[in-house]
Design an enzyme around this catalytic site. Structure first.
Site, PDB file in Angstrom:
ATOM      1  N   GLN A  40       0.826  -1.209   0.000  1.00 25.89           N
ATOM      2  CA  GLN A  40       0.000   0.000   0.000  1.00 25.89           C
ATOM      3  C   GLN A  40       0.858   1.255   0.000  1.00 25.89           C
ATOM      4  OE1 GLN A  40      -3.401  -0.448   2.423  1.00 25.89           O
ATOM      5  NE2 GLN A  40      -4.279   1.516   1.880  1.00 25.89           N
ATOM      6  N   ASP A  41       1.511   1.577   1.118  1.00 25.44           N
ATOM      7  CA  ASP A  41       2.449   2.704   1.105  1.00 25.44           C
ATOM      8  C   ASP A  41       3.693   2.320   1.886  1.00 25.44           C
ATOM      9  OD1 ASP A  41       1.231   2.899   3.619  1.00 25.44           O
ATOM     10  OD2 ASP A  41       1.165   5.084   3.606  1.00 25.44           O
ATOM     11  N   PRO A  42       4.771   3.084   1.735  1.00 29.44           N
ATOM     12  CA  PRO A  42       6.037   2.696   2.359  1.00 29.44           C
ATOM     13  C   PRO A  42       5.954   2.703   3.882  1.00 29.44           C
ATOM     14  CG  PRO A  42       6.386   4.353   0.638  1.00 29.44           C
ATOM     15  CD  PRO A  42       4.918   4.283   0.887  1.00 29.44           C
TER      16      PRO A  42
END
Length: 230
Positions: free
Chosen positions: A69-71
């Protein structure tokens, strides 16, 4: 000179994504990021590693896609590959569960680190759908434009690569299934490996052995999921 001429990107991806960097969404994303940096915000991963997933796995070498999804938003963690952390950083809980499933599925000992670069170099595209994040602020860069770009990455893989395995773990990753041609590729789905959900079906999914069986049946080398020591 157009914007995509200035982006440091592996040549096969640069050719396939040519034009994306001149799209209005990318101009808006670039302005947003400039503003964040100008405000002194700490952004992960470091600038040279934002496109690490693409630079580590050329388009013509993609065999497997894992979507994140995101870092990670802690110091020193993110380096542009989903689920992976830099050397010397504790293995995050979701990755621990990935290792547990690898051990159960393929009898691979649990790795002592969380650095997945060797997977990327074998053709596993480790793609976060949002490619940057502010320190200690999860999902802070969601819906700023990255999703348009990474949707296009997924579409390009589906269109241009043969016989790819897409591993879609959790609802967010599964929302991207519509971008994938299921008649050409293998799509495997489960709940997310997060400790909140892994015991509801990720542990026991067998995705790693199923991935390798699919590749071998098509005359391709399987992925060596065992990570080398650092």
């Amino acid at each position: 000179m157009t914007d995509d001429d200035r982006i440091k990107l592996e040549p096969s991806w640069k050719a396939a994504l040519r034009g994306e960097f001149d799209q209005p969404y990318m101009h808006q994303l670039r302005e947003f990021l400039r503003g964040e940096y100008a405000a002194g915000k700490e952004i992960y991963p470091p600038g040279p590693l934002i496109f690490n997933a693409l630079n580590s796995t050329p388009l013509d070498q993609v065999k497997v896609v894992i979507l994140g999804q995101d870092p990670y938003h802690g110091p020193g963690q993110a380096h542009g590959l989903c689920f992976s952390v830099q050397p010397g950083v504790a293995t995050p809980p979701s990755l621990v569960n990935i290792y547990k499933e690898l051990q159960r599925d393929l009898n691979i000992p649990i790795a002592s680190h969380g650095y997945l670069q060797s997977w990327a170099e074998q053709g596993v595209l480790l793609l976060n759908t949002t490619m940057t994040v502010e320190r200690a602020n999860a999902a802070s860069h969601a819906k700023k434009g990255w999703e348009f770009f990474t949707d296009r990455v997924i579409q390009v893989v589906s269109e241009q690569c043969p016989n790819v395995v897409f591993l879609l773990w959790g609802a967010h990753a599964q929302s991207k299934q519509k971008l994938i041609d299921g008649t050409k590729h293998l799509v495997l789905k489960s709940v997310h490996p997060s400790p909140l959900s892994a015991y509801r079906g990720f542990l026991g999914c067998g995705h790693f052995s199923r991935t390798n069986s699919f590749l071998e049946q098509r005359g391709m080398a399987p992925i060596n999921w065992a990570l080398p020591p650092l």
